[in-house]
Enzyme design. Structure first.
Site, mmCIF file in Angstrom:
data_model
loop_
_atom_site.group_PDB
_atom_site.id
_atom_site.type_symbol
_atom_site.label_atom_id
_atom_site.label_comp_id
_atom_site.label_asym_id
_atom_site.label_seq_id
_atom_site.Cartn_x
_atom_site.Cartn_y
_atom_site.Cartn_z
ATOM 1 N N GLY A 24 0.811 -1.213 0.000
ATOM 2 C CA GLY A 24 0.000 0.000 0.000
ATOM 3 C C GLY A 24 0.841 1.258 0.000
ATOM 4 O O GLY A 24 2.079 1.216 0.138
ATOM 5 N N ASP A 25 0.180 2.397 -0.244
ATOM 6 C CA ASP A 25 0.813 3.720 -0.201
ATOM 7 C C ASP A 25 1.914 3.880 -1.241
ATOM 8 O O ASP A 25 2.896 4.586 -1.037
ATOM 9 C CB ASP A 25 1.376 4.002 1.210
ATOM 10 C CG ASP A 25 0.312 3.815 2.278
ATOM 11 O OD1 ASP A 25 -0.832 4.191 2.002
ATOM 12 O OD2 ASP A 25 0.627 3.293 3.358
ATOM 13 N N GLY A 54 1.371 5.258 -4.127
ATOM 14 C CA GLY A 54 1.080 6.440 -4.941
ATOM 15 C C GLY A 54 -0.025 6.163 -5.956
ATOM 16 O O GLY A 54 -0.033 6.750 -7.044
ATOM 17 N N LYS A 55 -0.969 5.301 -5.566
ATOM 18 C CA LYS A 55 -2.086 4.981 -6.476
ATOM 19 C C LYS A 55 -2.929 6.221 -6.752
ATOM 20 O O LYS A 55 -3.410 6.422 -7.862
ATOM 21 C CB LYS A 55 -2.979 3.885 -5.852
ATOM 22 C CG LYS A 55 -2.257 2.557 -5.674
ATOM 23 C CD LYS A 55 -3.113 1.555 -4.944
ATOM 24 C CE LYS A 55 -3.352 1.874 -3.492
ATOM 25 N NZ LYS A 55 -2.163 1.754 -2.620
ATOM 26 N N GLY A 56 -3.106 7.051 -5.708
ATOM 27 C CA GLY A 56 -3.912 8.265 -5.871
ATOM 28 C C GLY A 56 -3.325 9.179 -6.926
ATOM 29 O O GLY A 56 -4.025 9.669 -7.802
ATOM 30 N N ALA A 87 -8.239 3.051 3.272
ATOM 31 C CA ALA A 87 -7.320 3.613 2.277
ATOM 32 C C ALA A 87 -7.018 5.071 2.605
ATOM 33 O O ALA A 87 -7.803 5.756 3.255
ATOM 34 C CB ALA A 87 -7.941 3.524 0.890
ATOM 35 N N GLY A 88 -5.866 5.517 2.153
ATOM 36 C CA GLY A 88 -5.526 6.938 2.241
ATOM 37 C C GLY A 88 -4.740 7.276 0.991
ATOM 38 O O GLY A 88 -3.610 6.826 0.830
ATOM 39 N N HIS A 89 -5.367 7.990 0.072
ATOM 40 C CA HIS A 89 -4.715 8.322 -1.193
ATOM 41 C C HIS A 89 -4.505 9.834 -1.241
ATOM 42 O O HIS A 89 -5.455 10.596 -1.199
ATOM 43 C CB HIS A 89 -5.582 7.883 -2.383
ATOM 44 C CG HIS A 89 -5.810 6.407 -2.426
ATOM 45 N ND1 HIS A 89 -6.519 5.792 -3.427
ATOM 46 C CD2 HIS A 89 -5.420 5.413 -1.601
ATOM 47 C CE1 HIS A 89 -6.556 4.492 -3.207
ATOM 48 N NE2 HIS A 89 -5.903 4.231 -2.103
ATOM 49 N N GLN A 114 -5.359 -0.409 -1.046
ATOM 50 C CA GLN A 114 -4.384 -1.378 -0.533
ATOM 51 C C GLN A 114 -3.505 -1.938 -1.665
ATOM 52 O O GLN A 114 -3.314 -1.247 -2.645
ATOM 53 C CB GLN A 114 -5.074 -2.503 0.259
ATOM 54 C CG GLN A 114 -5.773 -2.031 1.518
ATOM 55 C CD GLN A 114 -7.099 -1.344 1.253
ATOM 56 O OE1 GLN A 114 -7.938 -1.868 0.537
ATOM 57 N NE2 GLN A 114 -7.294 -0.174 1.816
ATOM 58 N N THR A 132 -1.427 8.118 5.832
ATOM 59 C CA THR A 132 -2.425 9.136 5.493
ATOM 60 C C THR A 132 -3.688 8.941 6.330
ATOM 61 O O THR A 132 -4.404 9.884 6.637
ATOM 62 C CB THR A 132 -2.810 9.011 3.993
ATOM 63 O OG1 THR A 132 -1.618 8.864 3.236
ATOM 64 C CG2 THR A 132 -3.576 10.201 3.500
ATOM 65 N N LEU A 172 11.053 7.891 -7.010
ATOM 66 C CA LEU A 172 12.468 7.692 -7.341
ATOM 67 C C LEU A 172 13.309 8.808 -6.716
ATOM 68 O O LEU A 172 14.443 8.586 -6.278
ATOM 69 C CB LEU A 172 12.651 7.671 -8.868
ATOM 70 C CG LEU A 172 14.038 7.325 -9.368
ATOM 71 C CD1 LEU A 172 14.428 5.890 -9.000
ATOM 72 C CD2 LEU A 172 14.151 7.507 -10.884
#
Ligand code: GDP
Ligand code: IMO
Ligand code: MG
Length: 427
Positions: free
Chosen positions: A12-13, A15-17, A39-41, A223, A298, A331
């Site tokens: 998770g986390d 950077g899907k958002g 979730a926290g995006h 997730q 988040t 990166l």
């Protein structure tokens, strides 16, 4: 025409958002298909930072129709809080659609989540405490309350009573808590019914029609692979299907409608909550990744556990999700590290594993086998072409690509919306 699933590859986390936001301007629908407000995006647009929990990230893009699919568990209090907060910042939320078959998180789910975690003691999962596991447990137990039940008062009462029967025995006799009454849950849910009604519909049919008409639909996972109920590090997982298969089941469209599957991979690895994490760092390198990457949850604000990139996980995720593309994020966070280890395989009690070990007990003993790559010190946040990256950063990306089993189509070099290098088009 493209149905595109966006899935997390690690814990998770990743950077899907941000990735969803990147595609949203060329998208007609963004669908959340699993999970809930665990979730926290985070999406950064100019000087504004948005943290979305229950709502799909596409809601921030004008013109996009955001959809909460049947695979989601919905906490109505959180839903309306999030909508109000976005509206007060000028975001148009009027297009939101919610599946009539999505399940509801109630107060007893939140309570059970917290007390069961406490009872597990040292074996606790480290859940977000949002009632996610107990709500999915009720769904599978056929004791769940669905969005559509809210529109039939007598059915709603019956279902709440049915769900509470065994739970009140557990709460009072096992967990030493007070019993919860049907009336308090009923009244709590009733207050949202009128506001909710116009948003609810047959989202499976709406999405099917949209895809038939050639519209672009992004399915945004909550997730990630290693938190998947079937494929993750069970029992240290969430309670839903976080992989691309879940995009179909959790939104009511056929798997054949998903044309691309984009896996989001962080340039290193993080995890929140308990469970095995072979490349975890407990030294100053771990602290450096946490502070440079702002690795704090988040949703719960917990410091995230940090470690080097693990290509065994990415290969596993590529296979199970059928990844067609990878977006490599963060990166820039690795800038300034002289030599960067990357995990290429595991050593389990003297035996080499290039793929995930079969048994979870083995996974708990897995030690990373690293290859070390030379780092770079130049600021890369302004890079917009692959060729703008220092040669060592290029080599790092190529190395991950070679070991990951999918092509890397975009590279994140900062949190800002435009801090991205696009190598291949995603839509
Ligand atoms: P999600 O749950 O997968 O949507 O990811 P989160 O939003 O929980 O965590 C990712 C964090 O990294 C967020 O704060 C993003 O703003 C940030 N972020 C995303 N991509 C990049 C990137 O390429 N570089 C940096 N420095 N930050 C990024
Ligand atoms: P996004 O979508 C990171 C973790 C929790 C815990 C486990 C089970 O922002 O990537 P749950 O409350 O789901 O029953 O907790 O899963 N977890 C996450 N970790 N990112 C998330 O979401 C998560 N959602 C749940 O920390 O270990
Ligand atoms: Mg997150």
């Amino acid at each position: 025409m493209p149905g595109i699933a966006i899935v997390g590859v690690q814990w998770g986390d990743e950077g899907k958002g941000k990735a969803t936001d990147l595609l949203a301007s060329r998208t007609d629908y963004v669908v959340k298909f699993n999970g809930g407000n665990n979730a926290g995006h985070t999406v950064v647009i100019g000087d504004e930072k948005y943290a979305l929990h229950l709502l799909p990230s596409g809601i921030l893009t004008p013109g996009v129709i955001p959809v909460i699919g049947n695979g989601v568990v919905v906490d109505l209090e959180v839903l309306f809080e999030e909508l109000t907060a976005l509206q007060s910042r000028g975001v148009d939320t009027s297009k939101l659609r919610i599946s009539a078959n999505a399940h509801i998180i109630t107060n007893y789910h939140r309570t059970l989540d917290k007390v069961t975690e406490r009872f597990l003691g040292k074996r606790s999962i480290g859940t977000t405490g949002r009632g996610i596991g107990p709500a999915y447990a009720d769904k599978v137990n056929r004791l769940g309350i669905r969005v559509q039940d809210l529109f039939d008062e007598s059915i709603l009462r019956q279902k709440i009573e049915g769900a509470l029967e065994a739970k009140n025995h557990m709460l009072t006799k096992v967990y030493n808590r007070r019993a919860i009454t049907c009336d308090e849950i009923f009244d709590d849910l009733q207050q949202y019914v009128d506001q909710l009604r116009p948003m609810v519909g047959d989202t499976s049919l709406e999405l099917h029609d949209a895809l038939e008409e050639g519209k672009n639909v992004v399915f945004e996972a909550g997730q990630a692979m290693m938190l998947d109920i079937d494929y993750g590090t069970y029992p240290f997982v969430t309670s839903s299907t976080t992989t691309s298969a879940g995009a179909a089941a959790g939104s009511g469209i056929a798997p054949s409608k998903i044309d691309r599957v984009v896996g989001i991979v962080k340039a290193y690895t993080t995890r929140v909550g308990s469970g095995p994490f072979p490349t975890e760092l407990h030294d100053e390198w771990g602290d450096l990744l946490r502070s440079n990457g702002f690795e704090f949850g988040t949703t719960t604000g917990r410091p995230r556990r940090t470690g080097w990139n693990d290509t065994v996980i990415t290969r596993y995720a590529s296979r199970v999700n059928g990844l067609t593309d990878i977006v490599l994020t963060k990166l820039d966070v690795l800038t300034g590290i002289e030599r960067i280890p990357v995990c290429v395989a595991y050593d389990v009690d003297g035996e080499r594993f290039d793929e995930m070990p079969l048994s979870q007990s083995d996974y708990h003993h897995a030690k990373p086998i690293y290859e070390e790559l030379p780092g770079w010190s130049e600021d890369i946040t302004g890079a917009r072409e692959f060729a703008d990256l220092p040669v060592n950063a290029q080599a790092y990306v190529r190395f991950l690509e070679e070991y990951s089993g999918s092509r890397i189509s975009a590279i994140g070099v900062g949190a800002a919306r435009d801090a991205i290098i696009q190598v291949h088009d995603l839509i």
